[in-house]
Design a protein around this motif. Structure first.
Motif, short mmCIF file in Angstrom:
data_model
loop_
_atom_site.label_atom_id
_atom_site.label_comp_id
_atom_site.label_asym_id
_atom_site.label_seq_id
_atom_site.Cartn_x
_atom_site.Cartn_y
_atom_site.Cartn_z
N LEU A 1 2.21 -2.79 0.06
CA LEU A 1 3.41 -2.03 -0.27
C LEU A 1 3.70 -2.08 -1.76
O LEU A 1 4.10 -1.08 -2.36
N SER B 1 1.23 0.42 -3.28
CA SER B 1 1.47 1.80 -2.88
C SER B 1 2.79 2.33 -3.41
O SER B 1 2.85 3.45 -3.91
N SER B 2 3.86 1.52 -3.29
CA SER B 2 5.17 2.03 -3.69
C SER B 2 5.24 2.25 -5.19
O SER B 2 5.78 3.26 -5.66
N TRP C 1 2.00 4.18 3.60
CA TRP C 1 1.53 2.82 3.40
C TRP C 1 0.05 2.75 3.74
O TRP C 1 -0.47 3.56 4.52
N GLY D 1 2.36 0.18 9.97
CA GLY D 1 3.15 -0.65 9.08
C GLY D 1 4.51 -1.06 9.58
O GLY D 1 5.15 -1.92 8.97
#
Length: 260
Positions: free
Chosen positions: A23, A26-27, A70, A175
């Motif tokens: 995360l 990715s975020s 995700w 996720g």
């Protein structure tokens, strides 16, 4: 078995493994603003208001909503998913995507599958569902003319408040279980999620969890939470991380195993 599952989950919670690691990457890579909202989310991944802030900040200033995925993109697993659907009974296939957010996963299946699908996308964040509904309106036609996709604002840990037991052939979780395993209540809420997913499945249906958590940690937890056999399949290697599909069925029994 219960002690082993608890110990495995507790071990995962202490380190920067699994969804936490993914995360962060990715975020931040998909954000157009500062990382303050992603840091907020990482501290409170079980809270609806944290996700509301996440999706609101992500779409701020954008001319149209975009997907947030995700782990991996729909394209990374489309072959696996479309092949998996071939084992579904003839006729309309009922699919539930829990904690869908604005993922492209279900929209991709809706667009690409030649089978007649009835897909229910569920999330507890109003901004996420609002964005997903707009993405659905702008989506190309479905792969089958009679396929349908609907969005639901609801809690994935209380599925039977929205759907009847035995409603779905397939439940997808990319996720969502990982998110709950990071929350203060830990395995308790994640166990409720697994139980609810299995309750809304048909007896011959499947719960399909995607995660980068190692099978040594995830399988004991799922066996204890669902009391069913768990099949594991490696589905992708991206950026040096191995991703797995964990497959559970209400009518399964016996010993869990891996499928390469």
């Amino acid at each position: 078995m219960a002690a082993a599952a608890t110990a495995a989950a507790a071990s995962w919670l202490k380190g920067p493994r699994g969804v936490f690691r993914t995360l962060v990457r990715s975020s931040l890579s998909s954000a157009s603003s500062s990382s303050s909202w992603s840091d907020d989310l990482l501290r409170q991944m079980d809270r609806r208001d944290a996700w509301d802030r996440f999706y609101t900040a992500k779409e701020k200033g954008a001319s149209r909503p975009g997907h947030f995925d995700w782990f991996f993109s729909y394209e990374d697993v489309s072959g696996f998913l479309l092949s998996f659907l071939q084992s579904s009974p003839a006729g309309r296939t009922q699919i539930l995507d829990v904690g869908c957010g604005t993922s492209a996963l279900s929209l991709g299946l809706f667009r690409d599958s030649p089978r007649q699908l009835h897909i229910s996308c569920l999330d507890f964040s109003p901004p996420a569902i609002d964005s997903l509904r707009q993405l659905v309106r702008e989506s190309p036609p479905p792969g089958h003319p009679l396929s349908e996709l609907h969005c639901y604002l609801a809690d994935a840990t209380a599925l039977t408040s929205t759907f009847e037991e035995g409603s779905f052939h397939l439940v997808l979780d990319k996720g969502t279980c990982d998110t709950l395993l990071r929350c203060p209540q830990g395995p308790g809420r994640a166990k409720t999620l697994v139980s609810e997913c299995l309750r809304v499945l048909r007896p011959t249906g499947n719960l399909l969890q995607f995660s980068d958590e190692d099978p040594d940690a995830r399988v004991p937890f799922l066996e204890q939470a669902g009391r069913v056999k768990v099949t594991v399949k490696e589905i992708a290697h991206i950026g040096g991380i191995c991703y797995y599909a964990y497959i559970l069925s209400p009518d399964s029994s016996g010993t869990s195993g891996a499928v390469k």
